[in-house]
Enzyme design. Structure first.
Site, PDB file in Angstrom:
ATOM      1  CG  ASP A  50      -2.026  -0.942   1.214  1.00  0.00           C
ATOM      2  OD1 ASP A  50      -2.097  -1.738   0.247  1.00  0.00           O
ATOM      3  OD2 ASP A  50      -2.841  -0.941   2.149  1.00  0.00           O
ATOM      4  CG  ASP A  51       0.062   3.788   2.370  1.00  0.00           C
ATOM      5  OD1 ASP A  51      -1.112   3.637   1.974  1.00  0.00           O
ATOM      6  OD2 ASP A  51       0.368   3.822   3.583  1.00  0.00           O
ATOM      7  CG  HIS A 108      -3.957   6.838   3.366  1.00  0.00           C
ATOM      8  ND1 HIS A 108      -4.041   6.757   4.740  1.00  0.00           N
ATOM      9  CD2 HIS A 108      -3.587   5.603   2.939  1.00  0.00           C
ATOM     10  CE1 HIS A 108      -3.719   5.531   5.131  1.00  0.00           C
ATOM     11  NE2 HIS A 108      -3.447   4.805   4.050  1.00  0.00           N
ATOM     12  CG  HIS A 142       2.213   0.169   4.410  1.00  0.00           C
ATOM     13  ND1 HIS A 142       2.026  -0.774   5.404  1.00  0.00           N
ATOM     14  CD2 HIS A 142       1.016   0.802   4.252  1.00  0.00           C
ATOM     15  CE1 HIS A 142       0.777  -0.711   5.836  1.00  0.00           C
ATOM     16  NE2 HIS A 142       0.141   0.227   5.159  1.00  0.00           N
TER      17      HIS A 142
END
Length: 351
Positions: free
Chosen positions: A138-139, A192, A287
């Site tokens: 993620d991210d 987010h 992440h």
């Protein structure tokens, strides 16, 4: 007298012979007459079944005719010059690591209706067998992402990435590196935002979801996979229903690395392996913008291999169709200038 009578008789006989020949050659004969013709009766139309059979016969005959022509062409009387060979097709790059973790199998997901994956929240589809894992990140994209990509490439394995839309405007080139490496790319909202917050309306939640996908599309130049993960895994009945209406699969987690609060790479590795010892399989959440994750990944992948774990790569059956109004919105978004220089090279403390 006798001579005159004989001459007269010979003349009569000759005349009779000549008359017979003329009669025979000039009279029409039955066997020499031209044939008589009559108009043909109009044929009755074919019934439907007969027409179909006739069509099938024509197609079959045509195929046989082509085959016969090909056979004749293949057997010439004299040996022809050899046909030029087609240019060789470049082989797919092979893994240079004979002991790589690799990908044990690839699964294609039909996202119709918005299925959910990850037993922490969505106990719907238990498609993983014992010691099978899915790698997810993620991210990103972020300057740490290339190190994650290298670790995955060194082990010849694949993952699913859920980038933040805003981050794709900072580092579109890095996201394109993810795509070039062949990984699956979904979305993780625009900024987010916590979509279960009471401060966010349903329209704002929809905007976060759609802007995220459109931003990823803008960076890639093509539609991403209809894969989505909620920030903080926070969903609501309204947001899950909306994703279902858009045929977007939702991803949760089985094994959380907790890398965003780990102190070092060893802690990231320990978190994953300890939880896997308990679960024995599952979707692993990491992440790619976390420095400790990038540092931990080479060792973590080797530990997965040593532990008998196998990677399952998830792909989408079809790509998402982003909404034109959000594509237009993202096209007008002013892109911040990103130099890619480390902050320590830009701002330094001298005293």
């Amino acid at each position: 007298m006798r001579s005159a009578l004989g001459l007269m008789l010979a003349s009569v006989v000759a005349a009779i012979v000549i008359a017979g020949v003329w009669f025979w050659t000039s009279s029409p004969r039955a066997d020499a007459a031209p044939p008589q013709t009559t108009a043909a009766a109009k044929a009755d139309p074919l019934p439907a079944a007969a027409k179909l059979a006739a069509k099938d016969d024509v197609e079959t005959t045509a195929a046989l005719s082509k085959r016969a022509d090909a056979t004749q062409a293949a057997a010439p009387a004299a040996a022809p010059a050899p046909a030029p060979m087609p240019a060789p097709v470049a082989a797919m790059p092979k893994c240079n690591n004979p002991d790589a973790l690799g990908v044990s199998r690839t699964v294609v997901v039909d996202t119709t209706g918005g299925p959910g994956f990850g037993f922490l929240q969505y106990k719907q589809y238990d498609f993983l067998t014992d010691h099978e894992v899915v790698l997810t990140f993620d991210d990103g994209p972020w300057p740490t992402t290339p190190a994650v990509l290298k670790a995955l490439a060194d082990e010849c394995t694949k993952a699913v990435f859920f980038p933040i839309g805003l981050h794709t405007t900072y580092h579109p080139d890095i996201l394109r590196q993810v795509a070039a490496a062949g990984h699956t790319i979904g979305a993780h909202t625009w900024s987010h935002a916590h979509l279960a917050s009471k401060k966010i309306t349903e329209q704002q939640a929809k905007d976060e979801i759609e802007k995220g996908f459109s931003a990823v599309k803008l960076a890639l130049g093509s539609n991403p996979a209809p894969f989505f993960r909620f920030p903080a895994l926070a969903h609501t009945p309204a947001t899950t229903a909306y994703l279902g209406s858009r045929n977007i699969a939702m991803f949760s987690v089985d094994v959380d690395s907790n890398d965003f609060k780990s102190k070092n790479s060893d802690e990231v590795i320990n978190n994953v392996m300890t939880k896997l010892d308990k679960e024995h399989k599952g979707i692993i959440l990491m992440h790619d913008l976390q420095k400790h994750t990038a540092q931990a990944l080479p060792t973590l992948l080797r530990k997965l291999k040593a532990g008998g774990y196998k990677v399952v790569w998830m792909k989408a059956k079809t790509q998402i169709e982003t909404l034109p109004e959000y594509d237009a919105m993202m096209a007008k978004t002013e892109k911040p200038i990103a130099t890619g220089r480390p902050i320590g090279n830009v701002v330094q403390t001298v005293e």
